[in-house]
Design a protein around this motif. Structure first.
Motif, PDB file in Angstrom:
ATOM      1  N   ALA A 124       7.275  72.445  13.388  1.00 45.93           N
ATOM      2  CA  ALA A 124       6.353  72.484  14.859  1.00 45.93           C
ATOM      3  C   ALA A 124       4.984  72.538  14.986  1.00 45.93           C
ATOM      4  CB  ALA A 124       6.875  73.995  15.459  1.00 45.93           C
ATOM      5  N   LEU A 125       3.967  72.345  15.473  1.00 45.59           N
ATOM      6  CA  LEU A 125       2.364  72.626  15.653  1.00 45.59           C
ATOM      7  C   LEU A 125       2.056  73.818  16.031  1.00 45.59           C
ATOM      8  CD1 LEU A 125      -0.409  71.028  14.773  1.00 45.59           C
ATOM      9  CD2 LEU A 125       0.200  70.016  17.412  1.00 45.59           C
ATOM     10  N   HIS A 126       1.909  74.492  15.623  1.00 48.84           N
ATOM     11  CA  HIS A 126       1.129  75.972  16.296  1.00 48.84           C
ATOM     12  C   HIS A 126       0.187  75.601  16.288  1.00 48.84           C
ATOM     13  CE1 HIS A 126       0.599  79.705  16.596  1.00 48.84           C
ATOM     14  NE2 HIS A 126      -0.178  79.753  15.941  1.00 48.84           N
ATOM     15  N   ILE A 127      -0.975  76.025  18.193  1.00 49.23           N
ATOM     16  CA  ILE A 127      -1.537  76.008  18.066  1.00 49.23           C
ATOM     17  C   ILE A 127      -2.472  77.440  18.606  1.00 49.23           C
ATOM     18  CG2 ILE A 127      -3.592  75.142  19.516  1.00 49.23           C
ATOM     19  CD1 ILE A 127      -1.507  72.348  19.541  1.00 49.23           C
ATOM     20  N   GLY A 128      -2.946  77.894  17.656  1.00 48.65           N
ATOM     21  CA  GLY A 128      -3.702  79.246  18.029  1.00 48.65           C
ATOM     22  C   GLY A 128      -4.106  80.190  16.862  1.00 48.65           C
ATOM     23  N   SER A 129      -4.218  81.308  16.902  1.00 50.14           N
ATOM     24  CA  SER A 129      -4.464  82.522  15.863  1.00 50.14           C
ATOM     25  C   SER A 129      -2.672  82.517  14.552  1.00 50.14           C
ATOM     26  CB  SER A 129      -4.198  83.742  16.271  1.00 50.14           C
ATOM     27  OG  SER A 129      -3.886  84.386  15.274  1.00 50.14           O
ATOM     28  N   TYR A 130      -3.768  82.586  13.129  1.00 50.57           N
ATOM     29  CA  TYR A 130      -2.993  82.475  12.293  1.00 50.57           C
ATOM     30  C   TYR A 130      -1.581  83.880  12.631  1.00 50.57           C
ATOM     31  CZ  TYR A 130      -5.777  79.287   9.972  1.00 50.57           C
ATOM     32  OH  TYR A 130      -6.622  78.081   9.688  1.00 50.57           O
ATOM     33  N   GLU A 156       3.361  75.788   5.492  1.00 51.09           N
ATOM     34  CA  GLU A 156       1.934  75.544   6.244  1.00 51.09           C
ATOM     35  C   GLU A 156       0.877  74.435   5.699  1.00 51.09           C
ATOM     36  OE1 GLU A 156       0.774  79.442   7.041  1.00 51.09           O
ATOM     37  OE2 GLU A 156       2.616  80.286   8.213  1.00 51.09           O
ATOM     38  N   ILE A 157       0.738  73.787   7.060  1.00 48.77           N
ATOM     39  CA  ILE A 157      -0.179  71.949   7.137  1.00 48.77           C
ATOM     40  C   ILE A 157      -1.539  72.659   7.865  1.00 48.77           C
ATOM     41  CG2 ILE A 157      -0.625  69.897   6.914  1.00 48.77           C
ATOM     42  CD1 ILE A 157       2.277  69.769   6.123  1.00 48.77           C
ATOM     43  N   TYR A 158      -2.505  72.921   7.035  1.00 48.73           N
ATOM     44  CA  TYR A 158      -3.482  73.367   8.170  1.00 48.73           C
ATOM     45  C   TYR A 158      -4.618  72.068   8.048  1.00 48.73           C
ATOM     46  CZ  TYR A 158      -2.266  78.053   6.040  1.00 48.73           C
ATOM     47  OH  TYR A 158      -1.357  79.132   5.904  1.00 48.73           O
ATOM     48  N   LEU A 159      -4.617  72.135   9.581  1.00 44.73           N
ATOM     49  CA  LEU A 159      -5.391  70.674  10.212  1.00 44.73           C
ATOM     50  C   LEU A 159      -6.966  71.331  10.848  1.00 44.73           C
ATOM     51  CD1 LEU A 159      -2.726  69.010  12.227  1.00 44.73           C
ATOM     52  CD2 LEU A 159      -2.687  69.158   9.868  1.00 44.73           C
ATOM     53  N   SER A 160      -7.671  72.164  10.709  1.00 42.78           N
ATOM     54  CA  SER A 160      -8.246  72.787  11.198  1.00 42.78           C
ATOM     55  C   SER A 160      -9.199  73.325  10.529  1.00 42.78           C
ATOM     56  CB  SER A 160      -7.979  73.281  12.233  1.00 42.78           C
ATOM     57  OG  SER A 160      -6.709  72.970  13.543  1.00 42.78           O
ATOM     58  N   ASP A 161     -10.554  73.335  10.155  1.00 45.16           N
ATOM     59  CA  ASP A 161     -11.386  74.046   9.392  1.00 45.16           C
ATOM     60  C   ASP A 161     -11.194  75.389   9.926  1.00 45.16           C
ATOM     61  OD1 ASP A 161     -13.046  75.345   7.679  1.00 45.16           O
ATOM     62  OD2 ASP A 161     -13.685  73.745   7.715  1.00 45.16           O
ATOM     63  N   PRO A 162     -10.880  75.987   9.894  1.00 41.13           N
ATOM     64  CA  PRO A 162     -11.022  77.801  10.459  1.00 41.13           C
ATOM     65  C   PRO A 162     -12.645  78.155  10.696  1.00 41.13           C
ATOM     66  CG  PRO A 162     -10.011  78.229   7.954  1.00 41.13           C
ATOM     67  CD  PRO A 162     -10.121  76.499   8.659  1.00 41.13           C
ATOM     68  N   GLU A 181      -8.905  79.725  18.556  1.00 42.75           N
ATOM     69  CA  GLU A 181      -7.558  79.592  20.253  1.00 42.75           C
ATOM     70  C   GLU A 181      -7.245  78.765  19.596  1.00 42.75           C
ATOM     71  OE1 GLU A 181     -11.219  80.006  22.143  1.00 42.75           O
ATOM     72  OE2 GLU A 181     -10.642  81.114  20.447  1.00 42.75           O
ATOM     73  N   ASN A 182      -7.941  77.194  19.010  1.00 44.11           N
ATOM     74  CA  ASN A 182      -7.686  75.654  19.031  1.00 44.11           C
ATOM     75  C   ASN A 182      -7.148  75.626  17.176  1.00 44.11           C
ATOM     76  OD1 ASN A 182      -8.656  75.098  21.308  1.00 44.11           O
ATOM     77  ND2 ASN A 182     -10.796  75.039  20.662  1.00 44.11           N
ATOM     78  N   LEU A 183      -7.191  76.292  16.448  1.00 46.51           N
ATOM     79  CA  LEU A 183      -6.610  75.954  15.234  1.00 46.51           C
ATOM     80  C   LEU A 183      -4.644  75.095  15.120  1.00 46.51           C
ATOM     81  CD1 LEU A 183      -7.267  79.522  13.502  1.00 46.51           C
ATOM     82  CD2 LEU A 183      -8.132  77.466  12.798  1.00 46.51           C
ATOM     83  N   LYS A 184      -4.979  74.416  14.464  1.00 47.85           N
ATOM     84  CA  LYS A 184      -4.020  74.165  14.025  1.00 47.85           C
ATOM     85  C   LYS A 184      -3.197  73.689  13.120  1.00 47.85           C
ATOM     86  CE  LYS A 184      -5.134  70.858  18.111  1.00 47.85           C
ATOM     87  NZ  LYS A 184      -5.920  69.650  18.870  1.00 47.85           N
ATOM     88  N   THR A 185      -1.847  73.836  13.218  1.00 45.97           N
ATOM     89  CA  THR A 185      -1.432  74.378  11.610  1.00 45.97           C
ATOM     90  C   THR A 185       0.258  73.394  12.477  1.00 45.97           C
ATOM     91  OG1 THR A 185      -2.308  76.168  11.220  1.00 45.97           O
ATOM     92  CG2 THR A 185      -0.211  75.457   9.999  1.00 45.97           C
TER      93      THR A 185
END
Length: 99
Positions: free
Chosen positions: A37-43, A74-80, A86-90
């Motif tokens: 699943a694509l998680h959007i938001g805080s870890y 966990e595959i981190y798509l965004s650079d924290p 709120e826009n982080l994608k994992t």
């Protein structure tokens, strides 16, 4: 990704960013059947998404298949450092098998 592409990326990143990447490894994996699943938001909010994944696995009659060879990923798509929390994608991935 092939070994050649990986080696090229390591070389370019080392030169451009002045990073020591000598410990970075290229690994090839046979992932097998997974639910993701694509998680959007805080870890910190990932447990709620993991719970939804587990519910889906149960509803589909599948079984979690985590062992010495298969792991939760966990595959981190965004650079924290550059992305609002709120826009982080994992991508959250859990290996499964048929019952």
């Amino acid at each position: 990704v092939t070994q050649d592409v990986f080696d090229w990326a390591i070389q370019k990143a080392s030169e451009k960013k002045q990073l020591d990447l000598h410990n970075v490894e290229f690994l090839s994996m046979q992932e097998g059947l997974c639910v993701q699943a694509l998680h959007i938001g805080s870890y910190d909010d990932e447990p709620a998404t993991i719970e939804k994944i587990h519910k889906f696995i149960e509803e589909q009659g599948l079984q979690v298949d985590i062992n010495d060879d298969r792991h939760h990923h966990e595959i981190y798509l965004s650079d924290p450092r550059r992305t609002k929390v709120e826009n982080l994608k994992t991508v959250l991935r859990i290996p499964v098998k048929n019952n």
